[in-house]
Design a protein around this motif. Structure first.
Motif: not given
Length: 227
Positions: A94-104, A156-161
């Motif tokens: 699964f994909y988890v945003p890295a700390g440097e990924r802009p979020l706002v 049921v799987l999310p698009v982040g897989i």
């Protein structure tokens, strides 16, 4: 994101031969490196596109499903085959945003940009996605264990897989893709791609630059506009 070049049949020389056949016929096989550079620059500058359709790149890409879906908005000159959750059990990647990924998000649709979030925002995003993924994966596994068909359980799987797919394109369609899915100060027309698909596009461009250096140089020189 994982991008691998599986095969390629694309060279600067082929572009020149395809262009010259219109004026010199069978003698288009004759080569002159200096003239080749000028010809490719002319073709890109004046947007004579058809010679750039003679060649192909095939990439194997692993990326989150939301990136795959953005990819498949590109249809002209692009061919796809993707792994299927109907026929195989998907893997828990699964994909988890890295700390440097802009979020706002700042601004409004069509004019917005993104800026880095606070640590708290990153923590919420990271923990929320991990929790959702764990719950979804458990539900998926429970259905499979109960004998539910894969094509039903996958819902049921999310698009982040992550999913893996092959894409084959010619140099012209690749330049069109790069013009929209990369961000560059050299671009005549500014693009604002999502970070994750740009991560894929940047890797594809490195292969393009290595294998077709003259074409890539002219592409950048003339504002990263596809012919």
């Amino acid at each position: 994101m994982d991008v691998g070049l599986v095969q390629q049949l694309a060279t600067d020389e082929m572009i020149c031969m395809a262009a010259r056949v219109s004026t010199i016929g069978r003698n288009a096989l004759d080569r002159d490196e200096e003239k080749d550079q000028g010809l490719i620059s002319f073709l890109l500058r004046d947007r004579h596109g058809s010679p750039f359709e003679h060649g192909s790149f095939t990439f194997r890409i692993s990326a989150p499903i939301f990136v795959v879906r953005e990819f498949m908005r590109h249809r002209a000159g692009m061919s796809y085959n993707e792994e299927s959750g109907r026929y195989r059990e998907l893997e828990p990647v699964f994909y988890v945003p890295a700390g440097e990924r802009p979020l706002v998000q700042v601004g409004k649709a069509g004019q917005y940009d993104f800026k880095p979030g606070t640590f708290e925002q990153w923590f919420v995003a990271s923990e929320s996605t991990r929790t959702a993924y764990a719950t979804a994966w458990e539900s998926y596994q429970n259905m499979l264990a109960a004998g539910v068909a894969r094509e039903v359980a996958r819902s049921v799987l999310p698009v982040g897989i992550f999913s893996t797919f092959y894409v084959t394109c010619n140099p012209r369609s690749l330049m069109h893709f790069l013009s929209l899915r990369t961000k560059s100060d050299d671009a005549k027309y500014k693009s604002f791609p999502q970070v994750e698909i740009q991560m894929v596009a940047d890797q594809m461009e490195e292969h393009f630059k290595r294998l077709m250096p003259t074409t890539h140089e002219a592409f950048v020189k003339h504002g990263r506009v596809a012919p």
